[in-house]
Write a protein that holds these residues in place. Structure first.
Motif, PDB file in Angstrom:
ATOM      1  N   LEU A 105       0.814  -1.221   0.000  1.00 22.87           N
ATOM      2  CA  LEU A 105       0.000   0.000   0.000  1.00 22.87           C
ATOM      3  C   LEU A 105       0.844   1.266   0.000  1.00 22.87           C
ATOM      4  CD1 LEU A 105      -2.294  -2.022   0.499  1.00 22.87           C
ATOM      5  CD2 LEU A 105      -3.230  -0.435   2.199  1.00 22.87           C
ATOM      6  N   ASP A 106       2.091   1.164   0.446  1.00 24.40           N
ATOM      7  CA  ASP A 106       2.981   2.331   0.457  1.00 24.40           C
ATOM      8  C   ASP A 106       3.200   2.899  -0.939  1.00 24.40           C
ATOM      9  OD1 ASP A 106       3.310   2.375   3.163  1.00 24.40           O
ATOM     10  OD2 ASP A 106       5.255   1.353   3.177  1.00 24.40           O
ATOM     11  N   SER A 107       3.077   2.060  -1.957  1.00 25.13           N
ATOM     12  CA  SER A 107       3.334   2.510  -3.337  1.00 25.13           C
ATOM     13  C   SER A 107       2.071   3.030  -4.023  1.00 25.13           C
ATOM     14  CB  SER A 107       3.922   1.364  -4.164  1.00 25.13           C
ATOM     15  OG  SER A 107       2.977   0.305  -4.287  1.00 25.13           O
ATOM     16  N   TRP A 108       0.938   2.989  -3.343  1.00 28.57           N
ATOM     17  CA  TRP A 108      -0.326   3.390  -3.975  1.00 28.57           C
ATOM     18  C   TRP A 108      -0.441   4.912  -4.070  1.00 28.57           C
ATOM     19  CZ3 TRP A 108      -5.185   0.155  -2.283  1.00 28.57           C
ATOM     20  CH2 TRP A 108      -4.962  -1.192  -2.590  1.00 28.57           C
ATOM     21  N   SER A 109      -0.861   5.366  -5.235  1.00 27.24           N
ATOM     22  CA  SER A 109      -1.204   6.778  -5.422  1.00 27.24           C
ATOM     23  C   SER A 109      -1.988   6.905  -6.716  1.00 27.24           C
ATOM     24  CB  SER A 109       0.060   7.658  -5.485  1.00 27.24           C
ATOM     25  OG  SER A 109       0.832   7.332  -6.621  1.00 27.24           O
ATOM     26  N   GLY A 110      -2.907   7.854  -6.736  1.00 26.66           N
ATOM     27  CA  GLY A 110      -3.675   8.082  -7.958  1.00 26.66           C
ATOM     28  C   GLY A 110      -4.555   6.903  -8.334  1.00 26.66           C
ATOM     29  N   ARG A 111      -4.430   6.457  -9.576  1.00 26.00           N
ATOM     30  CA  ARG A 111      -5.257   5.369 -10.100  1.00 26.00           C
ATOM     31  C   ARG A 111      -4.633   4.014  -9.760  1.00 26.00           C
ATOM     32  NH1 ARG A 111      -8.927   5.046 -14.601  1.00 26.00           N
ATOM     33  NH2 ARG A 111      -8.885   3.040 -15.672  1.00 26.00           N
ATOM     34  N   VAL A 112      -5.417   3.143  -9.153  1.00 27.14           N
ATOM     35  CA  VAL A 112      -4.951   1.819  -8.740  1.00 27.14           C
ATOM     36  C   VAL A 112      -5.913   0.764  -9.271  1.00 27.14           C
ATOM     37  CG1 VAL A 112      -4.615   0.296  -6.753  1.00 27.14           C
ATOM     38  CG2 VAL A 112      -3.826   2.661  -6.639  1.00 27.14           C
ATOM     39  N   PHE A 113      -5.365  -0.284  -9.883  1.00 27.13           N
ATOM     40  CA  PHE A 113      -6.183  -1.425 -10.293  1.00 27.13           C
ATOM     41  C   PHE A 113      -6.245  -2.384  -9.111  1.00 27.13           C
ATOM     42  CE2 PHE A 113      -4.870   0.273 -14.381  1.00 27.13           C
ATOM     43  CZ  PHE A 113      -6.059   0.216 -15.110  1.00 27.13           C
ATOM     44  N   LEU A 114      -7.343  -2.315  -8.385  1.00 27.32           N
ATOM     45  CA  LEU A 114      -7.412  -2.986  -7.091  1.00 27.32           C
ATOM     46  C   LEU A 114      -7.244  -4.497  -7.187  1.00 27.32           C
ATOM     47  CD1 LEU A 114      -7.771  -2.686  -4.068  1.00 27.32           C
ATOM     48  CD2 LEU A 114     -10.237  -2.812  -4.389  1.00 27.32           C
ATOM     49  N   MET A 115      -7.890  -5.127  -8.162  1.00 26.03           N
ATOM     50  CA  MET A 115      -7.779  -6.581  -8.254  1.00 26.03           C
ATOM     51  C   MET A 115      -6.338  -6.998  -8.545  1.00 26.03           C
ATOM     52  SD  MET A 115     -10.125  -9.427 -10.150  1.00 26.03           S
ATOM     53  CE  MET A 115     -11.148  -9.606  -8.688  1.00 26.03           C
ATOM     54  N   GLU A 116      -5.666  -6.245  -9.378  1.00 27.39           N
ATOM     55  CA  GLU A 116      -4.265  -6.551  -9.686  1.00 27.39           C
ATOM     56  C   GLU A 116      -3.394  -6.406  -8.439  1.00 27.39           C
ATOM     57  OE1 GLU A 116      -1.343  -7.810 -12.394  1.00 27.39           O
ATOM     58  OE2 GLU A 116      -3.512  -7.671 -12.630  1.00 27.39           O
ATOM     59  N   GLU A 117      -3.613  -5.335  -7.680  1.00 23.43           N
ATOM     60  CA  GLU A 117      -2.842  -5.110  -6.461  1.00 23.43           C
ATOM     61  C   GLU A 117      -3.145  -6.175  -5.401  1.00 23.43           C
ATOM     62  OE1 GLU A 117      -0.446  -2.814  -5.954  1.00 23.43           O
ATOM     63  OE2 GLU A 117      -0.694  -2.324  -8.075  1.00 23.43           O
ATOM     64  N   ALA A 118      -4.408  -6.562  -5.304  1.00 17.96           N
ATOM     65  CA  ALA A 118      -4.779  -7.598  -4.333  1.00 17.96           C
ATOM     66  C   ALA A 118      -4.118  -8.929  -4.683  1.00 17.96           C
ATOM     67  CB  ALA A 118      -6.299  -7.759  -4.297  1.00 17.96           C
ATOM     68  N   LYS A 119      -4.037  -9.231  -5.957  1.00 15.03           N
ATOM     69  CA  LYS A 119      -3.388 -10.478  -6.377  1.00 15.03           C
ATOM     70  C   LYS A 119      -1.894 -10.467  -6.033  1.00 15.03           C
ATOM     71  CE  LYS A 119      -6.605 -11.652 -10.115  1.00 15.03           C
ATOM     72  NZ  LYS A 119      -7.065 -12.905  -9.545  1.00 15.03           N
ATOM     73  N   LYS A 120      -1.256  -9.317  -6.201  1.00 13.65           N
ATOM     74  CA  LYS A 120       0.154  -9.207  -5.812  1.00 13.65           C
ATOM     75  C   LYS A 120       0.322  -9.460  -4.322  1.00 13.65           C
ATOM     76  CE  LYS A 120       2.547  -5.720  -7.288  1.00 13.65           C
ATOM     77  NZ  LYS A 120       2.913  -4.320  -7.648  1.00 13.65           N
ATOM     78  N   ILE A 121      -0.551  -8.863  -3.522  1.00 14.47           N
ATOM     79  CA  ILE A 121      -0.466  -9.025  -2.068  1.00 14.47           C
ATOM     80  C   ILE A 121      -0.632 -10.483  -1.674  1.00 14.47           C
ATOM     81  CG2 ILE A 121      -1.653  -8.534   0.113  1.00 14.47           C
ATOM     82  CD1 ILE A 121      -2.288  -5.733  -1.044  1.00 14.47           C
ATOM     83  N   THR A 122      -1.684 -11.130  -2.167  1.00 12.11           N
ATOM     84  CA  THR A 122      -1.954 -12.511  -1.738  1.00 12.11           C
ATOM     85  C   THR A 122      -0.909 -13.481  -2.264  1.00 12.11           C
ATOM     86  OG1 THR A 122      -3.478 -12.811  -3.617  1.00 12.11           O
ATOM     87  CG2 THR A 122      -4.432 -12.151  -1.511  1.00 12.11           C
ATOM     88  N   PHE A 123      -0.391 -13.221  -3.456  1.00 15.21           N
ATOM     89  CA  PHE A 123       0.650 -14.105  -3.982  1.00 15.21           C
ATOM     90  C   PHE A 123       1.913 -13.997  -3.143  1.00 15.21           C
ATOM     91  CE2 PHE A 123       3.917 -15.571  -6.970  1.00 15.21           C
ATOM     92  CZ  PHE A 123       3.332 -16.742  -7.422  1.00 15.21           C
ATOM     93  N   GLU A 124       2.296 -12.774  -2.797  1.00 17.39           N
ATOM     94  CA  GLU A 124       3.488 -12.576  -1.979  1.00 17.39           C
ATOM     95  C   GLU A 124       3.324 -13.196  -0.590  1.00 17.39           C
ATOM     96  OE1 GLU A 124       4.061  -8.384  -2.034  1.00 17.39           O
ATOM     97  OE2 GLU A 124       4.717  -8.334  -4.133  1.00 17.39           O
ATOM     98  N   LEU A 125       2.125 -13.068  -0.022  1.00 17.32           N
ATOM     99  CA  LEU A 125       1.869 -13.674   1.280  1.00 17.32           C
ATOM    100  C   LEU A 125       1.943 -15.198   1.213  1.00 17.32           C
ATOM    101  CD1 LEU A 125      -1.118 -11.481   2.550  1.00 17.32           C
ATOM    102  CD2 LEU A 125       1.151 -11.635   3.580  1.00 17.32           C
ATOM    103  N   THR A 126       1.392 -15.770   0.142  1.00 19.87           N
ATOM    104  CA  THR A 126       1.390 -17.224   0.011  1.00 19.87           C
ATOM    105  C   THR A 126       2.792 -17.768  -0.225  1.00 19.87           C
ATOM    106  OG1 THR A 126      -0.828 -17.053  -0.973  1.00 19.87           O
ATOM    107  CG2 THR A 126       0.293 -19.166  -1.165  1.00 19.87           C
ATOM    108  N   VAL A 127       3.566 -17.091  -1.070  1.00 22.89           N
ATOM    109  CA  VAL A 127       4.949 -17.506  -1.316  1.00 22.89           C
ATOM    110  C   VAL A 127       5.762 -17.426  -0.028  1.00 22.89           C
ATOM    111  CG1 VAL A 127       7.093 -16.893  -2.514  1.00 22.89           C
ATOM    112  CG2 VAL A 127       4.943 -16.932  -3.770  1.00 22.89           C
ATOM    113  N   LYS A 128       5.526 -16.393   0.766  1.00 20.61           N
ATOM    114  CA  LYS A 128       6.236 -16.240   2.035  1.00 20.61           C
ATOM    115  C   LYS A 128       5.882 -17.380   2.976  1.00 20.61           C
ATOM    116  CE  LYS A 128       8.629 -13.995   5.199  1.00 20.61           C
ATOM    117  NZ  LYS A 128      10.101 -13.806   5.086  1.00 20.61           N
TER     118      LYS A 128
END
Length: 475
Positions: A157-180
């Motif tokens: 979320l620190d990198s969020w500003s302006g226009r955000v594609f929420l589903m794309e960002e959510a997928k990045k978050i969950t993938f990183e959490l799962t890999v971790k």
């Protein structure tokens, strides 16, 4: 040439005889009413086209109105009994391994791999399901995972500003959490490259499992090969490290150290499928929760109030603790209602292991059954104004009847989703960080698509504006 013609005639005759005998036997049984559609294709095309509309359950709605909550159809190459009846669904879940066995379309089976948890059976499934749950239970989340969940969500979320594609960002978050969680990898170039291949793999679900006829499936198979190769390299490296005495507290380490002596191929299939599960489902829940809240301003305001109170008790940089998570009652209402309306797991496929009599009908041995959770969740007989997002219904259960029997967002029985508690925690932490750090408006209208998985058509773009967190903490 004559041999070829005789062989061809024999195949045609055998196939015709097989279908004739099977249809004759089925006519003697009292099958659920329905329509098998065209030869071989059945009603597969109607199913696919229906779920590309805005209505979340058009295929089942139409047939339930005509035939009742249990009906016969023919999809993905096989005769299938669909159930929109909660008692029948519960019966299917409870008789896993006794009367029904796990069975999914060939495209899913091929892409996940024969050693995936979804396709395991018997004692091996029981052991691996238990192992998976041991890495996602409340105690583990509280003592180990919550810190990483909070940190990785903040980092994104620190990198969020302006226009955000929420589903794309959510997928990045969950993938990183799962890999971790599975392999102890922090976000980086490797994880992002792997995630892009996963997108192609998932697009291959519920396509025709013939590379010659489906470009989507062909691309999915190629992507699956790349993912398997990348995971195989990691498994080999970690196996060497484990043998040398290097230990990590993650799922991969548990698989390498287990008494079952899993091969690299088995471990890769297992990890690959868990990455799919963690990546696709939780990210969709996160996106749709925001969409539903945005469309329900009163719910969003109450959620903000709850999280502002939590944040006001802490310093700006303080991480969330387990006590904070347990003090989010309205958030849990939002979580439950999102799971009900979004229906990430729309239902489950099973195969009848014997002729099964239920509700006055017979499901023939070998036939597929599909227990539809979504159809039950969206039934007005079970939930008042069922297709309206109403988180307050969970405060007193006034909007549902016997929720324990009809609310099954994570399945049930021996195959209850092992990550159910983890998904709820991830969504709760994400909503906390989102509403305390940002305000937002949708960038444009976005429609839901329900096939092959529930998702938004345009990845739900939003325009975000950062809130004054320092002022919030002082208030």
């Amino acid at each position: 040439m004559a041999v070829f013609l005789y062989s061809l005639l024999f195949v045609v005759f055998s196939t015709t005889l097989f279908f004739f005998l099977r249809s004759s036997r089925c006519r003697r049984l009292r099958l659920p009413p329905g329509n098998l559609g065209l030869p071989f294709i059945g009603e597969t095309l109607q199913l696919i086209s229906a779920y590309k509309t805005e209505n979340p359950e058009p295929f089942i709605d139409e047939r339930v109105n005509r035939f009742g909550p249990i009906f016969t159809t023919h999809v993905f190459g096989e005769p299938t009994v669909f159930s929109a009846d909660p008692e029948t669904n519960r019966f299917i879940l409870q008789n896993e391994g006794k009367l029904f066995e796990c069975s999914y379309p060939a495209s899913i089976s091929n892409l996940l791999g024969r050693h995936s948890l979804l396709l395991m059976k018997g004692g091996l499934h029981k052991r691996m399901h238990s192992l998976t749950m041991s890495f996602a239970n409340s105690s583990i989340i509280k003592d180990h995972l919550l810190v990483d969940i909070d940190r990785l969500i903040r980092l994104n979320l620190d990198s969020w500003s302006g226009r955000v594609f929420l589903m794309e960002e959510a997928k990045k978050i969950t993938f990183e959490l799962t890999v971790k969680q599975l392999m102890s990898f922090d976000p980086g170039e490797w994880t992002e490259s792997l995630r892009k291949e996963y997108v192609l793999v998932i697009e291959g679900f519920f396509t025709v499992a013939l590379p010659l006829f489906s470009g989507t499936y062909r691309r999915a198979i190629k992507a699956r090969t790349k993912v398997a190769e990348a995971l195989s390299l990691i498994v080999r490296q970690r196996r060497k490290g484990s043998e040398a005495g290097e230990r990590k507290n993650d799922m991969l380490e548990a698989l390498l150290a287990g008494d079952d002596g899993f091969s690299d191929e088995q471990i890769v299939d297992f990890l690959l499928a868990l990455l799919v599960a963690g990546y696709e489902t939780t990210s969709t829940i996160m996106t749709l929760a925001v969409k539903f809240l945005t469309e329900t301003p009163l719910a969003l305001a109450q959620l903000k109030e709850e999280h502002d109170q939590i944040r006001a008790r802490k310093s700006e940089t303080a991480a969330l603790e387990w006590s904070d998570y347990k003090s989010m009652p309205f958030t849990q209402c939002v979580v439950y209602e999102t799971l009900r309306v979004a229906n990430i797991i729309s239902g489950i496929f099973r195969r009848a292991m014997t002729d099964i009599n239920i509700k006055g009908y017979t499901i023939p041995k070998g036939w597929k059954v599909f227990a539809s959770f979504r159809a039950v969740h969206l039934d007005h007989d079970h939930f008042k104004d069922a297709r309206t997002f109403n988180p307050w219904r969970w405060q007193s259960n006034s909007g549902a009847t016997s929720t324990g029997n009809v609310f099954t967002p994570f399945g049930g029985g021996p195959r209850l989703c092992p990550g159910y508690e983890l998904a709820r925690v991830i969504l709760s932490v994400f909503l906390h960080q989102l509403v305390t750090q940002f305000s937002w408006v949708p960038a444009e209208d976005d429609k839901l698509v329900f096939f092959p998985t529930t998702r938004t058509q345009k990845r739900y773009p939003i325009n975000v504006q950062r809130r004054n967190v320092t002022k919030l903490c002082k208030d």
